[in-house]
Design an enzyme around this catalytic site. Sequence first.
Site, PDB file in Angstrom:
ATOM      1  N   ASP A 122       1.079  -1.243   0.138  1.00 41.83           N
ATOM      2  CA  ASP A 122       0.127  -0.091   0.088  1.00 41.83           C
ATOM      3  C   ASP A 122       0.820   1.194   0.264  1.00 41.83           C
ATOM      4  OD1 ASP A 122      -2.208   1.366  -0.015  1.00 41.83           O
ATOM      5  OD2 ASP A 122      -2.540   1.425   1.963  1.00 41.83           O
ATOM      6  N   HIS A 129      -3.511  14.046   0.829  1.00 44.84           N
ATOM      7  CA  HIS A 129      -3.987  13.251   1.833  1.00 44.84           C
ATOM      8  C   HIS A 129      -2.672  13.205   2.718  1.00 44.84           C
ATOM      9  CE1 HIS A 129      -5.088   9.350   4.233  1.00 44.84           C
ATOM     10  NE2 HIS A 129      -4.006   8.762   3.837  1.00 44.84           N
ATOM     11  N   ARG A 138       0.884  15.631  13.287  1.00 40.19           N
ATOM     12  CA  ARG A 138       1.727  16.183  13.690  1.00 40.19           C
ATOM     13  C   ARG A 138       1.864  17.724  13.724  1.00 40.19           C
ATOM     14  NH1 ARG A 138       3.408  12.320  10.219  1.00 40.19           N
ATOM     15  NH2 ARG A 138       3.747  13.871   8.641  1.00 40.19           N
ATOM     16  N   GLU A 195     -10.305   3.864   3.420  1.00 41.26           N
ATOM     17  CA  GLU A 195      -9.220   4.680   2.715  1.00 41.26           C
ATOM     18  C   GLU A 195      -9.813   4.322   1.214  1.00 41.26           C
ATOM     19  OE1 GLU A 195      -5.344   3.964   3.897  1.00 41.26           O
ATOM     20  OE2 GLU A 195      -5.501   5.592   5.469  1.00 41.26           O
ATOM     21  N   GLU A 197      -9.489   3.914  -2.305  1.00 44.99           N
ATOM     22  CA  GLU A 197      -8.016   3.599  -3.234  1.00 44.99           C
ATOM     23  C   GLU A 197      -8.095   3.024  -4.307  1.00 44.99           C
ATOM     24  OE1 GLU A 197      -4.454   2.398  -1.037  1.00 44.99           O
ATOM     25  OE2 GLU A 197      -5.397   2.831   1.090  1.00 44.99           O
ATOM     26  N   ASP A 229      -9.221   0.353   2.114  1.00 47.91           N
ATOM     27  CA  ASP A 229      -8.125  -0.132   2.898  1.00 47.91           C
ATOM     28  C   ASP A 229      -8.673   0.203   4.470  1.00 47.91           C
ATOM     29  OD1 ASP A 229      -5.887  -0.539   4.649  1.00 47.91           O
ATOM     30  OD2 ASP A 229      -4.743   1.383   3.811  1.00 47.91           O
ATOM     31  N   ARG A 233      -8.070   3.922  13.169  1.00 45.41           N
ATOM     32  CA  ARG A 233      -7.166   4.943  13.627  1.00 45.41           C
ATOM     33  C   ARG A 233      -6.385   4.884  14.685  1.00 45.41           C
ATOM     34  NH1 ARG A 233      -5.842   5.862   8.385  1.00 45.41           N
ATOM     35  NH2 ARG A 233      -7.532   6.486   7.041  1.00 45.41           N
ATOM     36  N   GLN A 236      -3.930   2.216  14.777  1.00 47.20           N
ATOM     37  CA  GLN A 236      -2.915   2.730  14.131  1.00 47.20           C
ATOM     38  C   GLN A 236      -1.988   3.636  14.801  1.00 47.20           C
ATOM     39  OE1 GLN A 236      -4.247   4.578  10.408  1.00 47.20           O
ATOM     40  NE2 GLN A 236      -2.426   4.820   9.779  1.00 47.20           N
ATOM     41  N   TYR A 240       1.935   2.674  15.374  1.00 45.99           N
ATOM     42  CA  TYR A 240       2.800   2.715  13.972  1.00 45.99           C
ATOM     43  C   TYR A 240       4.201   3.329  14.183  1.00 45.99           C
ATOM     44  CZ  TYR A 240       2.530   8.031  13.130  1.00 45.99           C
ATOM     45  OH  TYR A 240       2.818   9.311  13.254  1.00 45.99           O
ATOM     46  N   THR A 253      -8.898  -5.904   4.061  1.00 42.73           N
ATOM     47  CA  THR A 253      -8.896  -4.848   2.880  1.00 42.73           C
ATOM     48  C   THR A 253     -10.008  -5.522   1.954  1.00 42.73           C
ATOM     49  OG1 THR A 253      -6.609  -4.712   3.509  1.00 42.73           O
ATOM     50  CG2 THR A 253      -7.292  -3.956   1.483  1.00 42.73           C
ATOM     51  N   THR A 342      -4.829   6.263   0.011  1.00 45.03           N
ATOM     52  CA  THR A 342      -5.741   7.115   0.129  1.00 45.03           C
ATOM     53  C   THR A 342      -5.752   8.172  -1.141  1.00 45.03           C
ATOM     54  OG1 THR A 342      -6.020   6.943   2.276  1.00 45.03           O
ATOM     55  CG2 THR A 342      -7.538   8.602   1.405  1.00 45.03           C
ATOM     56  N   GLU A 356     -10.204  12.581   7.342  1.00 42.19           N
ATOM     57  CA  GLU A 356      -9.951  13.876   6.639  1.00 42.19           C
ATOM     58  C   GLU A 356     -11.139  14.646   6.510  1.00 42.19           C
ATOM     59  OE1 GLU A 356      -6.990  13.586   3.218  1.00 42.19           O
ATOM     60  OE2 GLU A 356      -7.540  11.718   3.550  1.00 42.19           O
TER      61      GLU A 356
END
Length: 407
Positions: A122, A129, A138, A195, A197, A229, A233, A236, A240, A253, A342, A356
């Site tokens: 992926d 995105h 962040r 997501e 895709e 996908d 969250r 994740q 991650y 998926t 995404t 988003e």
Amino acid sequence: MTTTTWLDLPADSPFGVHNLPYGVFTAPDRPGRRIGVRIGEQVLDAGAAARAAGAPSELLDLLAAETLNPLMAAGRPTWQAVRGALTEWLTDAAHRAAVEPCLLDLADVELHLPFEVADYVDFFASEHHATNLGKIFRPGSEPLTPNWKHLPIGYHGRSGTIVVSGTPVTRPHGQRKAPADAAPTFGPSRRLDIEAEVAFVVGTPSAMGSPVALADFAEHVFGVCLLNDWSARDIQAWEYVPLGPFLGKSFATSLSPWVVPLDALQHARIAPPARDVEPLPYLDDRDAEPWGLDLAIEVVLNGRTVSRPPFASMYWTAAQQLAHLTVNGASLRTGDLCASGTVSGPEPDTRGALIELTWNGEHPLKFPDGTERTFLEDGDEVTIGATAPGPGGLRVGFGEVTGRIVG
Ligand code: MN
């Protein structure tokens, strides 16, 4: 140019003879899994049609298989020969009497994963995105990481949990820890997301130590699908760092049942957006025929359209992704599946994930019946569909990938 079929199809069908996507189906009165080719709202039993039309044995063997893998492995000259034969059977009235009994109504068949997925990768190719997620995860720092415009970022995912469209998706359990929590707790994900895709599947394999150049993309790639996908969250966000996505994405998926051949997408090819960083030579596609694709995607949640992501806005093309994936000498296997990441466009209503669309849950989606959504609830159904430009103003249909959340 468009060719006319003897079938009674609407002139503007996105599943006319200009498309001819491949799938695998079962039907009540036909034994085993069979390769099907979608035409309008019908499915051509491709193996039966090959037999009825008197196709040569090497072609018959490929179309009478139970998955697309043997056909995908056969390589581009064979793909073109098969596509030519299918087009002839469906357009030349001389074949009608033999081929017509091989057509089934789409509503009467069950669709399966069309190929055995080998490795699954992926990517993260939408600048919009990546920028949105950088701002959300962040805040206060540069949204794009320093590597983002130099290479198509990706991770190796879990091929064994790729399921065909329509398969229910069980809400995953795992460790969840909000930034303010002292310690993680265990339980069902509270921030289950989608997501939207687009994925390409490899047909022709490659040898270890032999990178696949940008110009060889169409020799190796069989076709294109839609992919959801599903992403937890909360799981994740806690897991991650530093090695990337793991259990927050590997639970399921979903893949669309139809593989649109690359040759059906010639009219959808466009130049990708202008890049503001010069790529290294193995990724430099400025003098090549571009592999941007102008797919119009629609994301529907419980029957209401919540987003229309434009695939044309993707920064990295599938050809660049394949070149990067193999530049270290990694080999390709038939059935390798590579998802785009995404698809999010520049406008708020073109974002391809709920994180988003709701800006991390701060701005819920509000529906006319008074309901709201931040992330998915049990019973929610998400359907992603797409079309692309075809010949003569026609559209090329991808069908859809759908799934419902069960608790
Ligand atoms: Mn993804």
